[in-house]
Scaffold this motif. Structure first.
Motif, mmCIF file in Angstrom:
data_model
loop_
_atom_site.group_PDB
_atom_site.id
_atom_site.type_symbol
_atom_site.label_atom_id
_atom_site.label_comp_id
_atom_site.label_asym_id
_atom_site.label_seq_id
_atom_site.Cartn_x
_atom_site.Cartn_y
_atom_site.Cartn_z
ATOM 1 N N ASP A 274 102.357 -113.781 -72.211
ATOM 2 C CA ASP A 274 102.151 -114.086 -70.783
ATOM 3 C C ASP A 274 102.693 -112.992 -69.865
ATOM 4 O O ASP A 274 103.249 -113.271 -68.808
ATOM 5 C CB ASP A 274 102.766 -115.438 -70.424
ATOM 6 N N GLY A 275 102.518 -111.737 -70.248
ATOM 7 C CA GLY A 275 102.884 -110.649 -69.344
ATOM 8 C C GLY A 275 101.908 -110.576 -68.185
ATOM 9 O O GLY A 275 100.949 -111.353 -68.115
ATOM 10 N N PRO A 276 102.088 -109.686 -67.237
ATOM 11 C CA PRO A 276 103.129 -108.653 -67.259
ATOM 12 C C PRO A 276 104.439 -109.128 -66.640
ATOM 13 O O PRO A 276 104.475 -110.022 -65.801
ATOM 14 C CB PRO A 276 102.515 -107.543 -66.413
ATOM 15 N N TYR A 277 105.512 -108.507 -67.098
ATOM 16 C CA TYR A 277 106.845 -108.708 -66.539
ATOM 17 C C TYR A 277 107.269 -107.442 -65.803
ATOM 18 O O TYR A 277 106.824 -106.337 -66.131
ATOM 19 C CB TYR A 277 107.858 -109.018 -67.653
ATOM 20 N N ASP A 278 108.139 -107.627 -64.828
ATOM 21 C CA ASP A 278 108.687 -106.474 -64.107
ATOM 22 C C ASP A 278 109.823 -105.814 -64.877
ATOM 23 O O ASP A 278 110.077 -104.622 -64.698
ATOM 24 C CB ASP A 278 109.200 -106.911 -62.729
ATOM 25 N N ALA A 279 110.498 -106.597 -65.702
ATOM 26 C CA ALA A 279 111.647 -106.071 -66.453
ATOM 27 C C ALA A 279 111.815 -106.882 -67.732
ATOM 28 O O ALA A 279 111.518 -108.078 -67.766
ATOM 29 C CB ALA A 279 112.921 -106.145 -65.615
ATOM 30 N N ILE A 280 112.300 -106.203 -68.774
ATOM 31 C CA ILE A 280 112.604 -106.857 -70.045
ATOM 32 C C ILE A 280 113.993 -106.429 -70.481
ATOM 33 O O ILE A 280 114.318 -105.239 -70.480
ATOM 34 C CB ILE A 280 111.582 -106.499 -71.138
ATOM 35 N N SER A 281 114.808 -107.389 -70.858
ATOM 36 C CA SER A 281 116.114 -107.109 -71.453
ATOM 37 C C SER A 281 116.088 -107.570 -72.901
ATOM 38 O O SER A 281 115.541 -108.613 -73.224
ATOM 39 C CB SER A 281 117.229 -107.834 -70.687
ATOM 40 N N SER A 282 116.678 -106.761 -73.754
ATOM 41 C CA SER A 282 116.834 -107.103 -75.170
ATOM 42 C C SER A 282 118.249 -106.707 -75.546
ATOM 43 O O SER A 282 118.543 -105.532 -75.744
ATOM 44 C CB SER A 282 115.806 -106.360 -76.034
ATOM 45 N N VAL A 283 119.135 -107.691 -75.628
ATOM 46 C CA VAL A 283 120.564 -107.425 -75.767
ATOM 47 C C VAL A 283 121.052 -108.003 -77.092
ATOM 48 O O VAL A 283 121.087 -109.215 -77.276
ATOM 49 C CB VAL A 283 121.361 -108.039 -74.596
ATOM 50 N N GLY A 284 121.402 -107.124 -78.030
ATOM 51 C CA GLY A 284 121.913 -107.563 -79.315
ATOM 52 C C GLY A 284 120.878 -108.242 -80.186
ATOM 53 O O GLY A 284 121.225 -108.986 -81.103
ATOM 54 N N MET A 285 119.608 -107.985 -79.929
ATOM 55 C CA MET A 285 118.534 -108.614 -80.700
ATOM 56 C C MET A 285 117.830 -107.630 -81.623
ATOM 57 O O MET A 285 117.369 -107.991 -82.715
ATOM 58 C CB MET A 285 117.523 -109.246 -79.733
ATOM 59 N N ALA A 286 117.728 -106.364 -81.224
ATOM 60 C CA ALA A 286 116.917 -105.395 -81.966
ATOM 61 C C ALA A 286 117.467 -105.120 -83.360
ATOM 62 O O ALA A 286 116.735 -104.636 -84.225
ATOM 63 C CB ALA A 286 116.803 -104.090 -81.181
ATOM 64 N N GLU A 287 118.742 -105.449 -83.600
ATOM 65 C CA GLU A 287 119.312 -105.280 -84.938
ATOM 66 C C GLU A 287 118.612 -106.171 -85.968
ATOM 67 O O GLU A 287 118.701 -105.934 -87.173
ATOM 68 C CB GLU A 287 120.808 -105.605 -84.925
ATOM 69 N N HIS A 288 117.935 -107.209 -85.497
ATOM 70 C CA HIS A 288 117.234 -108.133 -86.393
ATOM 71 C C HIS A 288 115.764 -107.747 -86.605
ATOM 72 O O HIS A 288 115.077 -108.380 -87.399
ATOM 73 C CB HIS A 288 117.282 -109.554 -85.822
ATOM 74 N N VAL A 289 115.283 -106.737 -85.910
ATOM 75 C CA VAL A 289 113.854 -106.401 -85.944
ATOM 76 C C VAL A 289 113.462 -105.771 -87.275
ATOM 77 O O VAL A 289 112.426 -106.115 -87.862
ATOM 78 C CB VAL A 289 113.499 -105.465 -84.772
ATOM 79 N N GLY A 290 114.262 -104.826 -87.769
ATOM 80 C CA GLY A 290 113.948 -104.122 -89.007
ATOM 81 C C GLY A 290 113.322 -102.772 -88.746
ATOM 82 O O GLY A 290 112.496 -102.608 -87.833
ATOM 83 N N ALA A 291 113.690 -101.793 -89.567
ATOM 84 C CA ALA A 291 113.228 -100.420 -89.361
ATOM 85 C C ALA A 291 111.716 -100.304 -89.438
ATOM 86 O O ALA A 291 111.091 -99.576 -88.655
ATOM 87 C CB ALA A 291 113.879 -99.497 -90.391
ATOM 88 N N THR A 292 111.095 -101.036 -90.355
ATOM 89 C CA THR A 292 109.647 -100.897 -90.533
ATOM 90 C C THR A 292 108.863 -101.521 -89.394
ATOM 91 O O THR A 292 107.689 -101.204 -89.210
ATOM 92 C CB THR A 292 109.196 -101.532 -91.861
ATOM 93 N N ARG A 293 109.484 -102.404 -88.623
ATOM 94 C CA ARG A 293 108.781 -103.098 -87.543
ATOM 95 C C ARG A 293 109.214 -102.656 -86.150
ATOM 96 O O ARG A 293 108.743 -103.189 -85.145
ATOM 97 C CB ARG A 293 108.970 -104.616 -87.676
ATOM 98 N N PHE A 294 110.132 -101.673 -86.091
ATOM 99 C CA PHE A 294 110.697 -101.360 -84.787
ATOM 100 C C PHE A 294 109.659 -100.760 -83.838
ATOM 101 O O PHE A 294 109.655 -101.069 -82.648
ATOM 102 C CB PHE A 294 111.896 -100.412 -84.919
ATOM 103 N N ARG A 295 108.784 -99.919 -84.350
ATOM 104 C CA ARG A 295 107.779 -99.358 -83.448
ATOM 105 C C ARG A 295 106.865 -100.454 -82.908
ATOM 106 O O ARG A 295 106.505 -100.450 -81.715
ATOM 107 C CB ARG A 295 106.961 -98.281 -84.147
ATOM 108 N N ALA A 296 106.476 -101.404 -83.762
ATOM 109 C CA ALA A 296 105.643 -102.515 -83.297
ATOM 110 C C ALA A 296 106.392 -103.357 -82.262
ATOM 111 O O ALA A 296 105.787 -103.858 -81.304
ATOM 112 C CB ALA A 296 105.222 -103.382 -84.483
#
Length: 453
Positions: A274-296
């Motif tokens: 449901d974008g668009p958003y004016d701003a996105i925060s991601s705080v302490g979450m990206a550690e769970h994404v995984g190296a192979t999926r980070f670009r996605a």
């Protein structure tokens, strides 16, 4: 005949490259060995030794600690720091740090125990008692199968860590209910002051203002959403895949009378449309994404922003590996704390965000701030130990105590870091919408240069 502690110390020192034992040992027969005045490692029974022999290294030590087969008298930080000197050394020629010593020493002890014909092996087997690997403590995650970072597997991993209980986290984190690095403008300040400063820093970096729309990815218990709506007048959506977090976050919004301006969803970032958003925060979450999926991950957030919109990615980083080997997550962290979590270097994070389409505008390292934050959490844990044992298992509390104390030292010693990366989705014409100076987009007074002479 010497006691068990003396015999263990003598065997251990054979494998420590001639260096003395850094900690004192007290065995289950009451014997002690090791340097006077050092923290005392207490081996409560033969089970502690079996755990170290069958799983030498971090995991065996952690299992013994979590199960209560191994305890400590003295300062946990000092004990871990002394062990750290065995885990790392600095190569004088290259100036790089390498893992060494303690895991190798434990593996060597374990190898000695396997061939029964060796005298040392026979001694260790006799001390350890009946052969056979002990069962892991129940707090350990079960064996995981299938591809990493599917929606289902990520949901299970998050549940293991964050669904320990809201009452548990409220005592450890304090009233702010913020589970990420605080921002200590004054070391003498309180944890609450520092967490509020961090939330405000994020809002200023994102240039939030009334009428703008914020997406908070991995919103936890809703603290950033609450702050952004109350203090900056935005409309906000917070997403988490923890049911317990979402329940409390919704309750907090309702109590603040903000349900008409903010929404909390149980939703994976990959499912937001449901974008668009004016701003996105991601705080302490990206550690769970995984190296192979980070670009996605980066491409998904990029697609949810309007042109000119900003992303604030707040993420723990690891140091680059110093050899050709592949980076591996610490077994204790993977089995007991953050299943399937992965740390990347700050260079990799910046590069992947750029390849996702973002222009990276600012990187701020706040490594020392996390050490202060973790020490504050450990203080809370120690203060409320009896209540925490009642909310969960004593083993789970021991997990959190060990990982928070060890992590504080890792940040202090620059073994891991944490960074805020501010990135922007520029317009087709290349306009970032960013002020030319950092002071302006942080809302700080302008720098007044002295006249040139």
């Amino acid at each position: 005949m010497s006691g068990i502690a003396e015999r263990l110390a003598a065997l251990a020192e054979q494998t420590l490259e001639g260096r003395p034992l850094p900690l004192r040992i007290r065995a289950w027969d009451g014997s002690e060995a090791g340097p006077e005045g050092a923290p005392v490692v207490v081996l409560t029974g033969r089970q502690s030794l079996r755990r170290l022999l069958w799983k030498p290294g971090h995991l065996g030590l952690a299992r013994a600690w979590v199960a209560g087969d191994l305890d400590l008298e003295g300062d946990l930080y000092e004990a871990l720091d002394r062990l750290g000197h065995l885990l790392w050394h600095r190569d004088d020629q290259a100036g790089r740090r390498r893992r060494q010593s303690l895991p190798a020493a434990l593996r060597a002890l374990s190898a000695l125990a396997r061939p029964r014909q060796l005298r040392a092996g026979a001694q260790l087997l006799a001390l350890a008692g009946p052969a056979g690997p002990p069962k892991p403590p129940p707090e350990e995650t079960p064996t995981r199968r299938g591809p990493l970072h599917t929606l289902r597997r990520d949901s299970e991993a998050i549940s293991h860590h964050y669904d320990v209980g809201n009452d548990f986290y409220s005592l450890v984190l304090g009233p702010s209910m913020v589970y990420s690095c605080a921002y200590w403008e004054d070391e003498a300040g309180t944890l609450e002051d520092a967490q509020r400063a961090k939330l405000d820093l994020i809002c200023r970096k994102l240039q939030l203002r009334p009428g703008r729309r914020l997406l908070d990815v991995g919103c936890g218990w809703g603290s950033l959403v609450l702050h952004a709506v109350e203090e900056y007048g935005v409309r906000a959506v917070g997403i988490t895949i923890s049911e317990e977090q979402a329940g409390l976050a919704r309750k907090r919004l309702a109590e603040a009378g903000l349900t008409d301006r903010a929404e909390i969803r149980v939703q994976d970032y990959r499912e937001v449309t449901d974008g668009p958003y004016d701003a996105i925060s991601s705080v302490g979450m990206a550690e769970h994404v995984g190296a192979t999926r980070f670009r996605a991950y980066g491409e998904q957030l990029y697609g949810l922003l309007r042109p000119g919109g900003r992303l604030l990615n707040h993420q723990i980083s690891r140091r680059p590996t110093t050899d050709a080997g592949r980076y591996r997550t610490d077994e204790f962290i993977d089995r007991y704390v953050f299943p399937d979590g992965e740390l990347e270097t700050i260079g990799s994070t910046v590069g992947l965000l750029e390849r996702s389409g973002f222009e990276v505008r600012d990187v701020e390292s706040i490594r020392e701030h996390y050490a202060l934050t973790l020490r504050a959490w450990v203080t809370n844990l120690q203060r409320h130990r009896a209540a925490l044992d009642a909310f969960t298992t004593p083993g789970r509390v021991r997990v959190w105590h060990l990982y928070m104390a060890a992590s504080a030292l890792a940040f202090e010693r620059n073994r891991i870091g944490v960074n805020q990366v501010l990135a922007v989705r520029t317009t087709d014409g290349g306009d970032s919408g960013m002020p030319r100076t950092r002071a302006r987009w942080l809302g700080l007074p302008p720098h007044r240069a002295r006249p040139a002479h």
